[in-house]
Scaffold this motif. Structure first.
Motif, PDB file in Angstrom:
ATOM      1  N   ILE A 178       1.053  -1.215   0.061  1.00 38.10           N
ATOM      2  CA  ILE A 178       0.055  -0.004  -0.051  1.00 38.10           C
ATOM      3  C   ILE A 178       0.946   1.294  -0.020  1.00 38.10           C
ATOM      4  O   ILE A 178       0.423   2.311   0.218  1.00 38.10           O
ATOM      5  CB  ILE A 178      -1.015   0.166   1.379  1.00 38.10           C
ATOM      6  N   HIS A 179       2.006   1.063  -0.083  1.00 37.53           N
ATOM      7  CA  HIS A 179       3.177   2.009   0.068  1.00 37.53           C
ATOM      8  C   HIS A 179       3.901   2.120  -1.220  1.00 37.53           C
ATOM      9  O   HIS A 179       4.754   1.347  -1.546  1.00 37.53           O
ATOM     10  CB  HIS A 179       3.968   1.869   1.265  1.00 37.53           C
ATOM     11  N   GLU A 180       3.996   3.392  -1.879  1.00 37.00           N
ATOM     12  CA  GLU A 180       4.682   3.591  -3.192  1.00 37.00           C
ATOM     13  C   GLU A 180       6.143   3.770  -2.777  1.00 37.00           C
ATOM     14  O   GLU A 180       6.435   4.538  -1.901  1.00 37.00           O
ATOM     15  CB  GLU A 180       4.268   4.601  -3.775  1.00 37.00           C
ATOM     16  N   GLY A 181       7.102   3.091  -3.495  1.00 35.44           N
ATOM     17  CA  GLY A 181       8.402   3.243  -3.336  1.00 35.44           C
ATOM     18  C   GLY A 181       9.080   4.694  -3.355  1.00 35.44           C
ATOM     19  O   GLY A 181      10.255   5.088  -2.756  1.00 35.44           O
ATOM     20  N   GLY A 182       8.440   5.625  -4.203  1.00 37.76           N
ATOM     21  CA  GLY A 182       9.045   7.177  -3.891  1.00 37.76           C
ATOM     22  C   GLY A 182       8.306   7.889  -2.866  1.00 37.76           C
ATOM     23  O   GLY A 182       8.785   9.104  -2.696  1.00 37.76           O
ATOM     24  N   GLU A 183       7.697   7.199  -1.743  1.00 41.99           N
ATOM     25  CA  GLU A 183       7.148   8.061  -0.564  1.00 41.99           C
ATOM     26  C   GLU A 183       8.070   8.338   0.526  1.00 41.99           C
ATOM     27  O   GLU A 183       7.742   7.768   1.618  1.00 41.99           O
ATOM     28  CB  GLU A 183       5.669   7.580  -0.368  1.00 41.99           C
ATOM     29  N   LEU A 184       9.308   8.464   0.280  1.00 37.80           N
ATOM     30  CA  LEU A 184      10.362   8.519   1.570  1.00 37.80           C
ATOM     31  C   LEU A 184       9.925   9.478   2.711  1.00 37.80           C
ATOM     32  O   LEU A 184       9.455  10.518   2.314  1.00 37.80           O
ATOM     33  CB  LEU A 184      11.645   9.011   0.841  1.00 37.80           C
ATOM     34  N   GLY A 185       9.564   8.791   3.728  1.00 36.86           N
ATOM     35  CA  GLY A 185       9.353   9.659   4.927  1.00 36.86           C
ATOM     36  C   GLY A 185       7.869   9.155   5.279  1.00 36.86           C
ATOM     37  O   GLY A 185       7.315   9.538   6.596  1.00 36.86           O
TER      38      GLY A 185
END
Length: 799
Positions: A143-150
């Motif tokens: 459920i978490h896109e790899g580009g979503e750092l943080g």
């Protein structure tokens, strides 16, 4: 280390688990490098190697290590786990593990669970026409896109709220741990109620380096880390080393301890034995080398345990024989013949290590929230309608009216809806919801505190990042929600909005992903009524940012009064796979439309208000006065009132726009009006004076393909603001009634010369306002007391 758990792993189990981990590592390396010869049945040749090597190895072996150990926990304890992979570059590991457990091949039959499927698995990774290099919507269990750092940990908490049977292990990379949103996310335990919510198990994965530098927490001592996370309220448990045999035992025992703690906290809370403080929830600090089990050196330079392992450790495998041999040795170190049979299938004793059915982390319905989504129970909006006898006679706070509707939502959906906001629920006039629920608060509650309770369902924290992330996690796991925020500060989550919009765009093309409830924003305390806070709080630009996204994903609504806001709010909460932005004022303002009129108007997206204009039947107007937004609507009607007083023969049409996307053509946006309908409203050749809530250029951008666009003259926010009166804010930006009336006179051919005296009178009024407001500190009585003249009111909303 306490190993007294009844679930303690045997040495035989750990030996099997080590082989499973090696299989995941082998598949991860293969995805980065290979396009043929997947099982190394022949020596590697240049043509077996991808021409472009893309992907990230450094974090992947640690992610695979955690995944394998969590599989054991699921099998032994029959748990529902949702694995959130914060280090998004670890995509090879997420894909590898879902292929090993069988989920990937079930969803993508072409990637079968054999040698042929393995070759397809390898070739598709970071390859044209294939899949991204990071965790993405295409990745089962994510459920978490790899580009979503943080944002991994805040997503984890959002997923756990109101899911009592779910535990969310969340892996946080030590690079990610340096971000501001992640640093605030540790406070999620203060909002997690063990009696009704699931649990989050943070796993801080410290491998010491980010792209090209050491990490702050990676260089911190264990004692410093212990104090840091104890201060956050956690019980930190450490797993450190590089010897696989020792690390497997340590990780297994530590996970047993953590899950025993979680079980005990939940049992106590659900039996009513709540303590006086938030439990010290466990979290794990895993120290392992970056690029663990990969090449220790390449070309004489350190790789394992250093930043060079971050991406592609051996980079010239096609053209460099030594590099290719190094890659072959690396792959063979995992002993693929010990892992896969002749057909390339995972050996049966290793297949048995994966959970079954929906217990597999790649197959859990919690990661495909549309499968869990239940319709929101709503009531007829007429129950909450503002009674309108004549347009403009009634004054209401529109968001306060919506709050009554939201209160009913809370009452009828006790575990399926939450309201999120950065300490602004009351400020945005939504306090009526506190008649039904409270703010979530797990810390100490003092006898003078108000509207705080452990079972509260209003989520407030002074961090837009946390509100956004909680809501995303909540929606992605099957529930519904609303984010209310001051308009100017919603910009703080611009990048998070971007990623969610991208997620929706991709996931809607994946037939196996079921639709999730829409992400809904209510932006109040908007630009035109931030006169008291000043220039720093005055910015309507989020709309421009939103409209950059794919047309079928975003919607922007500007309801002019309470009844239209009720329709828009109700509509948005019933949609799915969208991002809806609603902008509505919280201050007392005139109410224009009855509920029946509001419904008809909103369903069309825009329309003519015949009661406000004075058109001659069967003839085109001299000028169209258009508006979008509550304050622009009021100023437009006040301008029309002036024009009807001073120039009664001037034929004026009034148009109001609720759905901003209706301005676009139908081929640009599904809500766009058909060309003939647009022309019927705005004409094909008459001047249009458009009062807009936001930056004027946006209206031109949306309507540029329309026939009459060259005659559009838009006024809006021109980046002029300060601490001043409400009306002076409109004057500073020339959106006020006097400037709008002047604009109409200037744009109607031949009228400027005939109405020069009217232009002078309007200019005198602007001068009088300027002097008055600076003398008395309030708006002139003519403005302050203005109401739509009753003799001009009445009548149905036209089309």
């Amino acid at each position: 280390m306490d190993t007294s758990s009844p679930h303690s792993a045997t040495e035989t189990e750990l030996a099997l688990l080590d082989r499973y981990w090696r299989a995941a590592n082998y598949l991860s390396v293969g995805q980065i490098y290979l396009m043929a010869n997947p099982l190394l049945r022949e020596p590697l040749q240049p043509e077996h190697i991808k021409p472009r090597l893309l992907g990230h190895w450094g974090t992947t072996p640690g992610l695979n290590f955690i995944y394998a150990h969590l599989n054991r926990i699921i099998r032994q304890r029959d748990l529902n786990l949702l694995y959130i992979c914060g280090p998004g570059h670890g995509g090879p590991g997420m894909v590898a593990n879902t292929w090993l457990e069988g989920t990937y091949s079930e969803i993508y039959p072409k990637v079968s669970a054999d040698a042929q499927g393995m070759q397809h698995l390898f070739r598709q990774f970071s390859f044209p026409g294939g899949i991204p290099s990071h965790a993405a919507p295409e990745t089962p269990g994510s459920i978490h896109e790899g580009g979503e750092l943080g944002y991994s940990l805040v997503h984890a908490f959002g997923a756990a709220f109101d899911h009592p049977d779910l535990i969310v292990p969340c892996v946080i990379g030590d690079g990610e741990a340096e971000t501001g949103p992640l640093a605030a996310s540790w406070h999620g335990t203060k909002f997690l109620n063990a009696a009704r919510d699931g649990a989050v198990l943070p796993i801080l994965h410290l491998n010491g380096y980010k792209i090209a530098n050491p990490t702050l927490l990676g260089r911190s001592s264990d004692e410093d880390l212990r104090q840091l996370f104890a201060g956050y309220g956690y019980e930190p448990l450490f797993v450190s080393g590089d010897d696989p045999q020792k690390m497997h035992r340590l990780m297994a025992d530590t996970l047993d301890r953590a899950f025993d703690r979680i079980r005990d906290f939940q049992q106590q809370a659900r039996q009513g034995h709540t303590g006086d403080s938030v439990p010290a929830w466990p979290m794990i600090i895993l120290r392992s080398p970056k690029g663990w089990t990969g090449p220790k050196t390449v070309d004489g330079k350190k790789v394992e345990g250093f930043w060079r392992a971050h991406q592609v450790p051996v980079s010239e495998c096609r053209e460099n024989d030594e590099h290719r041999q190094l890659l072959q040795n690396w792959l063979q170190s995992y002993r693929p013949d010990d892992l896969f049979d002749e057909q390339g299938r995972l050996k049966p004793e290793l297949q048995a290590l994966a959970p079954q059915g929906e217990k597999r982390m790649g197959a859990t319905p919690y990661a495909n929230g549309g499968r869990l989504r239940k319709p929101l129970k709503t009531r007829d909006i007429r129950e909450f309608a503002v009674k309108i006898d004549k347009p403009g006679d009634t004054q209401e706070q529109s968001t306060a009216v919506l709050a009554s509707y939201l209160s009913a939502i809370f009452r009828d959906n006790p575990d399926n809806f939450r309201l999120f906001g950065p300490d602004e629920t009351a400020s945005n006039r939504l306090s009526k919801v506190f008649d039904v629920t409270n703010r979530t608060w797990m810390e100490e509650i003092r006898d003078y505190d108000e509207q705080l309770a452990p079972d509260g369902r209003v989520m407030e924290i002074l961090s837009e990042h946390q509100c956004q992330g909680w809501l995303e996690g909540y929606l992605l796991t099957g529930r519904h929600g609303l984010f209310n925020c001051y308009e100017a500060f919603i910009h703080i989550i611009d990048s998070m909005f971007n990623q969610h919009a991208k997620w929706l765009k991709v996931s809607r093309k994946l037939p196996w992903r079921e639709p999730i409830a829409s992400l809904n924003y209510l932006l109040s305390s908007h630009v035109w009524r931030q006169d008291h806070n000043g220039y720093s709080h005055q910015d309507p630009g989020f709309i421009d940012h939103v409209i950059n996204k794919k047309a079928d994903i975003v919607r922007v609504y500007l309801p002019p009064d309470a009844n239209t806001l009720l329709w828009v709010g109700d509509h948005c909460l019933k949609t799915w796979d969208r991002i809806n932005v609603i902008i509505a004022g919280k201050q007392p303002e005139p109410q224009w439309l009855s509920m029946d009129e509001a419904i008809a108007h909103c369903e069309k997206g825009m329309g003519i208000w015949p009661w406000a204009g004075n058109e001659k039947p069967g003839k085109q107007p001299d000028v169209v006065m258009a508006c979008a937004g509550d304050v622009p609507t009021m100023e437009t009607l006040a301008a029309v009132d002036l024009l009807r007083q001073y120039l009664p023969d001037l034929s004026v049409r009034v148009v109001n726009v609720v759905d901003l996307m209706a301005l676009q053509t139908r081929d640009q946006h599904p809500h766009g009006l058909e060309e003939q309908d647009f022309d019927a409203i705005f004409t094909r050749d008459r001047p249009v004076v458009f009062a807009f809530h936001g930056y004027p250029a946006l209206i031109h951008r949306l309507a540029y393909q329309r026939n009459n666009h060259p005659n559009f003259h838009v006024r809006g926010f021109n980046e002029e603001g300060t601490t001043t009166t409400p009306f002076d804010m409109t004057v500073l930006n020339e959106l006020d009634r006097y400037h709008l009336a002047q604009e109409a006179i200037l744009r109607v051919p031949g009228l400027q010369e005939k109405a020069a005296d009217v232009l002078d009178k309007l200019q005198e009024k602007l001068a009088a306002h300027h002097a008055w407001v600076r003398e008395y500190g309030e708006d002139i009585p003519e403005v302050r007391d203005w109401k739509w003249p009753s003799q001009q009111g009445g009548g149905e909303v036209g089309d």
